[in-house]
Design a protein around this motif. Structure first.
Motif, PDB file in Angstrom:
ATOM      1  N   UNK A 180       0.821  -1.212   0.000  1.00  0.00           N
ATOM      2  CA  UNK A 180       0.000   0.000   0.000  1.00  0.00           C
ATOM      3  C   UNK A 180       0.852   1.258   0.000  1.00  0.00           C
ATOM      4  N   UNK A 181       1.909   1.248   0.813  1.00  0.00           N
ATOM      5  CA  UNK A 181       2.752   2.430   0.941  1.00  0.00           C
ATOM      6  C   UNK A 181       3.431   2.827  -0.354  1.00  0.00           C
ATOM      7  N   UNK A 182       3.924   1.828  -1.094  1.00  0.00           N
ATOM      8  CA  UNK A 182       4.585   2.107  -2.370  1.00  0.00           C
ATOM      9  C   UNK A 182       3.589   2.648  -3.384  1.00  0.00           C
ATOM     10  N   UNK A 183       2.399   2.060  -3.418  1.00  0.00           N
ATOM     11  CA  UNK A 183       1.352   2.520  -4.331  1.00  0.00           C
ATOM     12  C   UNK A 183       1.015   3.986  -4.053  1.00  0.00           C
ATOM     13  N   UNK A 184       0.840   4.315  -2.809  1.00  0.00           N
ATOM     14  CA  UNK A 184       0.494   5.696  -2.444  1.00  0.00           C
ATOM     15  C   UNK A 184       1.581   6.671  -2.902  1.00  0.00           C
ATOM     16  N   UNK A 185       2.823   6.312  -2.713  1.00  0.00           N
ATOM     17  CA  UNK A 185       3.927   7.193  -3.102  1.00  0.00           C
ATOM     18  C   UNK A 185       3.953   7.416  -4.608  1.00  0.00           C
ATOM     19  N   UNK A 186       3.768   6.342  -5.387  1.00  0.00           N
ATOM     20  CA  UNK A 186       3.792   6.463  -6.843  1.00  0.00           C
ATOM     21  C   UNK A 186       2.644   7.340  -7.336  1.00  0.00           C
ATOM     22  N   UNK A 187       1.438   7.109  -6.808  1.00  0.00           N
ATOM     23  CA  UNK A 187       0.265   7.870  -7.250  1.00  0.00           C
ATOM     24  C   UNK A 187       0.398   9.349  -6.884  1.00  0.00           C
ATOM     25  N   UNK A 188       0.977   9.641  -5.743  1.00  0.00           N
ATOM     26  CA  UNK A 188       1.096  11.035  -5.317  1.00  0.00           C
ATOM     27  C   UNK A 188       2.084  11.830  -6.168  1.00  0.00           C
ATOM     28  N   UNK A 189       2.998  11.134  -6.825  1.00  0.00           N
ATOM     29  CA  UNK A 189       4.065  11.836  -7.554  1.00  0.00           C
ATOM     30  C   UNK A 189       4.022  11.647  -9.076  1.00  0.00           C
ATOM     31  N   UNK A 190       3.137  10.792  -9.569  1.00  0.00           N
ATOM     32  CA  UNK A 190       3.132  10.485 -11.006  1.00  0.00           C
ATOM     33  C   UNK A 190       1.832  10.945 -11.652  1.00  0.00           C
ATOM     34  N   UNK A 191       1.884  11.929 -12.558  1.00  0.00           N
ATOM     35  CA  UNK A 191       0.667  12.443 -13.204  1.00  0.00           C
ATOM     36  C   UNK A 191      -0.107  11.327 -13.933  1.00  0.00           C
ATOM     37  N   UNK A 192      -1.437  11.382 -13.819  1.00  0.00           N
ATOM     38  CA  UNK A 192      -2.304  10.468 -14.566  1.00  0.00           C
ATOM     39  C   UNK A 192      -2.544   9.127 -13.913  1.00  0.00           C
ATOM     40  N   UNK A 193      -1.921   8.869 -12.774  1.00  0.00           N
ATOM     41  CA  UNK A 193      -2.008   7.538 -12.178  1.00  0.00           C
ATOM     42  C   UNK A 193      -3.297   7.323 -11.394  1.00  0.00           C
ATOM     43  N   UNK A 194      -3.688   6.041 -11.322  1.00  0.00           N
ATOM     44  CA  UNK A 194      -4.823   5.619 -10.507  1.00  0.00           C
ATOM     45  C   UNK A 194      -4.489   4.261  -9.906  1.00  0.00           C
ATOM     46  N   UNK A 195      -4.935   4.038  -8.691  1.00  0.00           N
ATOM     47  CA  UNK A 195      -4.759   2.742  -8.045  1.00  0.00           C
ATOM     48  C   UNK A 195      -5.783   2.634  -6.921  1.00  0.00           C
ATOM     49  N   UNK A 196      -5.480   1.845  -5.901  1.00  0.00           N
ATOM     50  CA  UNK A 196      -6.373   1.670  -4.753  1.00  0.00           C
ATOM     51  C   UNK A 196      -5.521   1.225  -3.568  1.00  0.00           C
ATOM     52  N   UNK A 197      -5.913   1.660  -2.375  1.00  0.00           N
ATOM     53  CA  UNK A 197      -5.191   1.312  -1.156  1.00  0.00           C
ATOM     54  C   UNK A 197      -6.211   1.131  -0.028  1.00  0.00           C
ATOM     55  N   UNK A 198      -5.763   0.575   1.076  1.00  0.00           N
ATOM     56  CA  UNK A 198      -6.647   0.429   2.221  1.00  0.00           C
ATOM     57  C   UNK A 198      -6.742   1.748   2.984  1.00  0.00           C
ATOM     58  N   UNK A 199      -7.840   1.946   3.680  1.00  0.00           N
ATOM     59  CA  UNK A 199      -8.118   3.212   4.366  1.00  0.00           C
ATOM     60  C   UNK A 199      -6.988   3.696   5.286  1.00  0.00           C
ATOM     61  N   UNK A 200      -6.373   2.817   6.095  1.00  0.00           N
ATOM     62  CA  UNK A 200      -5.354   3.328   7.016  1.00  0.00           C
ATOM     63  C   UNK A 200      -4.165   4.006   6.332  1.00  0.00           C
ATOM     64  N   UNK A 201      -3.968   3.729   5.043  1.00  0.00           N
ATOM     65  CA  UNK A 201      -2.866   4.346   4.308  1.00  0.00           C
ATOM     66  C   UNK A 201      -3.311   5.610   3.568  1.00  0.00           C
ATOM     67  N   UNK A 202      -4.619   5.865   3.527  1.00  0.00           N
ATOM     68  CA  UNK A 202      -5.146   6.943   2.687  1.00  0.00           C
ATOM     69  C   UNK A 202      -5.246   8.257   3.458  1.00  0.00           C
ATOM     70  N   UNK A 203      -4.198   8.600   4.165  1.00  0.00           N
ATOM     71  CA  UNK A 203      -4.196   9.818   4.991  1.00  0.00           C
ATOM     72  C   UNK A 203      -3.234  10.858   4.454  1.00  0.00           C
ATOM     73  N   UNK A 204      -2.990  10.820   3.166  1.00  0.00           N
ATOM     74  CA  UNK A 204      -2.019  11.707   2.531  1.00  0.00           C
ATOM     75  C   UNK A 204      -2.755  12.767   1.723  1.00  0.00           C
ATOM     76  N   UNK A 205      -2.473  14.039   1.980  1.00  0.00           N
ATOM     77  CA  UNK A 205      -3.131  15.135   1.265  1.00  0.00           C
ATOM     78  C   UNK A 205      -2.666  15.248  -0.179  1.00  0.00           C
TER      79      UNK A 205
END
Length: 288
Positions: A180-205
């Motif tokens: 989950x952590x790696x997915x969140x990092x990639x999506x936050x920094x890469x234009x056009x990306x989409x994915x999914x993560x569990x709620x406890x990891x989804x606390x990033x603005x």
């Protein structure tokens, strides 16, 4: 006199290592491997438990639900954690395992903040992850190619997402990540990306959490299945657990963890659910 002091000193040098060896042998080591979605809860619960039980040694690792189930079945670890029922996994004999559902976790689609979309229909989300929709403009966003980031095969989060959203359709070939952590990092920094993560990891603005069919992804919408993307978090043991493992599982299922720690980290207690889901994803009302 000097000789006597030397003898005493040597005795201390010998006794101290023996004492330390004795302490290490008495430690109650519990190795827990599997779901990265459940990892934050079990890590924190393990740390808290250790403070009250200093002889305990709880080692928590990710690797995915498939790894957790196969490792516990093989007897390589005391506990395998999973986002999915053991009975649904190929090569796993669920009859050998004892299931302890310890929490419920939501799953949320996330996108890079620059895509210009905040809400999708279930059909649109499925079309993106099967490759039918390739540009954000097709779903009301910017003229930007869609880059799908999937979880690796063996991930319980991926299994749940595909079962509930794709309904048997084949996912598009895409980059895969195992946490989950790696997915969140990639999506936050890469234009056009989409994915999914569990709620406890989804606390990033820096990520855009996507609503589904106008329903917001939050824990208040899970108990009655208004937000349908959720799964049980399981702790599995191979048959009856040993005394140390049973004590830790009892702690995780107890009031302190279920009422305090579970919601604090972003999960739901299983006692809050108004519906139940079986291994075939059938939903029933609790108490009916």
């Amino acid at each position: 006199m000097r000789k006597n002091n030397l003898v005493k000193l040597l005795a201390v040098i010998v006794v101290v290592p023996l004492f330390l060896v004795g302490c290490s042998k008495n430690q109650e080591k519990i190795t827990i491997v599997g779901s990265s979605a459940l990892q934050p809860l079990i890590e924190q619960a393990g740390n808290d438990y250790h403070l009250a039980h200093m002889s305990s040694n709880i080692v928590v690792q990710g690797g995915g639900s498939g790894t957790g189930l196969s490792q516990v079945q093989a007897g390589a670890v005391e506990v395998g954690t999973s986002d999915v029922f053991a009975a649904t996994q190929k090569g796993i004999d669920a009859a050998e395992l004892k299931d302890y559902p310890v929490a419920v976790v939501g799953i949320v689609p996330i996108a890079n903040k620059g895509v210009g979309v905040k809400d999708l229909s279930t059909q649109q989300l499925a079309a993106i992850f099967t490759g039918k929709v390739k540009n954000w403009r097709q779903v009301g966003g910017k003229n930007l190619p869609i880059i799908v980031i999937n979880r690796s095969r063996g991930s319980g989060t991926r299994t749940t997402f595909e079962d509930l959203i794709l309904s048997g359709k084949e996912a598009v070939n895409s980059q895969e990540q195992d946490s989950n952590g790696t997915v969140k990092k990639i999506v936050s920094t890469t234009p056009g990306t989409i994915s999914y993560i569990s709620f406890p990891y989804a606390n990033d603005q820096n990520i855009q959490k996507l609503s589904l069919n106008g329903v917001r992804p939050d824990n208040q919408n899970i108990p009655a299945n208004k937000w349908p993307l959720w799964s049980y978090e399981h702790m599995y043991t191979k048959g009856k657990p040993n005394k140390a493992t049973a004590a830790f599982i009892k702690y995780v299922l107890g009031k302190k963890v279920q009422q305090d720690l579970v919601p604090k980290i972003g999960y739901l207690s299983i006692h809050e659910m108004k519906v139940a889901r079986d291994s075939q994803n059938n939903i029933t009302q609790i108490g009916k």
